[in-house]
Design a protein around this motif. Structure first.
Motif, PDB file in Angstrom:
ATOM      1  N   ILE A  32       6.066  14.132 -18.894  1.00 22.74           N
ATOM      2  CA  ILE A  32       6.259  12.937 -18.181  1.00 22.74           C
ATOM      3  C   ILE A  32       6.459  11.751 -18.998  1.00 22.74           C
ATOM      4  O   ILE A  32       7.297  10.749 -19.053  1.00 22.74           O
ATOM      5  N   SER A  33       5.566  11.647 -20.123  1.00 28.25           N
ATOM      6  CA  SER A  33       5.549  10.619 -20.895  1.00 28.25           C
ATOM      7  C   SER A  33       6.712  10.456 -21.671  1.00 28.25           C
ATOM      8  O   SER A  33       7.229   9.341 -22.087  1.00 28.25           O
ATOM      9  N   TYR A  34       7.174  11.486 -22.371  1.00 28.85           N
ATOM     10  CA  TYR A  34       8.516  11.374 -23.226  1.00 28.85           C
ATOM     11  C   TYR A  34       9.550  11.223 -22.367  1.00 28.85           C
ATOM     12  O   TYR A  34      10.752  10.605 -22.893  1.00 28.85           O
ATOM     13  N   ASN A  51      10.142  -0.671 -10.899  1.00 29.95           N
ATOM     14  CA  ASN A  51       9.679   0.712 -10.713  1.00 29.95           C
ATOM     15  C   ASN A  51       8.806   0.943 -11.830  1.00 29.95           C
ATOM     16  O   ASN A  51       8.166   2.255 -11.743  1.00 29.95           O
ATOM     17  N   LEU A  52       8.459   0.371 -12.726  1.00 27.88           N
ATOM     18  CA  LEU A  52       7.605   0.714 -13.954  1.00 27.88           C
ATOM     19  C   LEU A  52       6.030   0.830 -13.323  1.00 27.88           C
ATOM     20  O   LEU A  52       5.457   1.984 -13.688  1.00 27.88           O
ATOM     21  N   ILE A 118      -5.965   3.302 -21.382  1.00 24.86           N
ATOM     22  CA  ILE A 118      -4.685   3.502 -20.375  1.00 24.86           C
ATOM     23  C   ILE A 118      -5.567   3.682 -18.921  1.00 24.86           C
ATOM     24  O   ILE A 118      -5.162   3.136 -18.028  1.00 24.86           O
ATOM     25  N   ILE A 119      -6.662   4.603 -18.902  1.00 24.47           N
ATOM     26  CA  ILE A 119      -7.541   4.587 -17.834  1.00 24.47           C
ATOM     27  C   ILE A 119      -7.942   3.583 -17.189  1.00 24.47           C
ATOM     28  O   ILE A 119      -7.787   3.212 -15.994  1.00 24.47           O
ATOM     29  N   SER A 120      -8.565   2.909 -18.032  1.00 26.03           N
ATOM     30  CA  SER A 120      -9.245   1.392 -17.741  1.00 26.03           C
ATOM     31  C   SER A 120      -8.153   0.473 -16.955  1.00 26.03           C
ATOM     32  O   SER A 120      -8.209  -0.152 -15.782  1.00 26.03           O
ATOM     33  N   VAL A 133       0.108  -1.109 -20.835  1.00 27.19           N
ATOM     34  CA  VAL A 133      -0.041   0.323 -20.413  1.00 27.19           C
ATOM     35  C   VAL A 133       1.241   0.955 -21.232  1.00 27.19           C
ATOM     36  O   VAL A 133       1.145   2.134 -22.163  1.00 27.19           O
ATOM     37  N   ILE A 134       2.382   0.513 -21.140  1.00 26.27           N
ATOM     38  CA  ILE A 134       3.511   1.049 -22.043  1.00 26.27           C
ATOM     39  C   ILE A 134       3.142   0.761 -23.526  1.00 26.27           C
ATOM     40  O   ILE A 134       3.681   1.747 -24.239  1.00 26.27           O
ATOM     41  N   SER A 135       2.665  -0.074 -23.846  1.00 29.91           N
ATOM     42  CA  SER A 135       2.246  -0.278 -25.299  1.00 29.91           C
ATOM     43  C   SER A 135       1.563   0.601 -25.802  1.00 29.91           C
ATOM     44  O   SER A 135       1.410   1.163 -26.911  1.00 29.91           O
TER      45      SER A 135
END
Length: 175
Positions: A32-34, A51-52, A118-120, A133-135
């Motif tokens: 999913i991440s790739y 949509n992000l 990321i979870i936080s 989050v993307i960074s």
């Protein structure tokens, strides 16, 4: 003795179960991440601000699962190794599994610190900061480069060692 044997089997089962579910969710998360980035680590053209955040919400269960199950796997595997009476000298397969698990532990721990951020950002805030989050996801890819793929393949090899148990020293009774 029976209680210790039963307890040892329970921790072995928990280690195998949590490790296999973690490995599956780790693969899902990588796939999913790739898909979010192209080869130059730029966001894909179909991603935009509208949509992000929805896409990041769909990644949240995979991130949570990999985070929790890896910690649970390490604890259950360590308790299994400490409580079992299996000799690592006579069972090379278990020694190789322990080497793979504990040699990748520091690197995966570093990745877990990024996962915690990321979870936080995804679970504990009212508004999702998609850029942040993307960074973090991009940082997870670029920091250790291809290590997540290497760890995935080395953990897949653990399945072989568990099934076939190579390098087992056979002790023969001399009468």
């Amino acid at each position: 003795m029976k209680v210790q044997n039963l307890l040892n089997r329970i921790f072995a089962f928990l280690a195998v179960l949590s490790g296999s579910i973690w490995l599956g969710s780790y693969a899902e998360r990588m796939f999913i991440s790739y898909q979010l980035f192209d080869i130059d680590m730029n966001m894909m053209p179909y991603l935009n601000q509208q949509n992000l955040s929805g896409i990041l919400v769909t990644i949240t269960p995979a991130v949570n699962t990999t985070f929790i199950l890896y910690i649970f796997f390490i604890i259950a595997f360590t308790i299994f190794l400490l409580s079992s009476k299996i000799s690592l000298r006579e069972n090379g397969w278990l020694f190789i599994i322990a080497v793979i698990v504990y040699s990748t532990l520091p690197f995966e721990t570093y990745l877990l610190t990024i996962d915690y951020k990321i979870i936080s950002a995804l679970n504990f805030s009212d508004v999702i900061d998609a850029e942040y989050v993307i960074s973090l996801i991009k940082d997870r890819f670029t920091t250790l480069s291809s290590f997540p793929i290497i760890i995935f393949l080395s953990y897949c090899s653990l399945i072989y060692f568990l099934l076939f148990k190579p390098f087992t020293k056979i002790i023969q009774n001399e009468n």
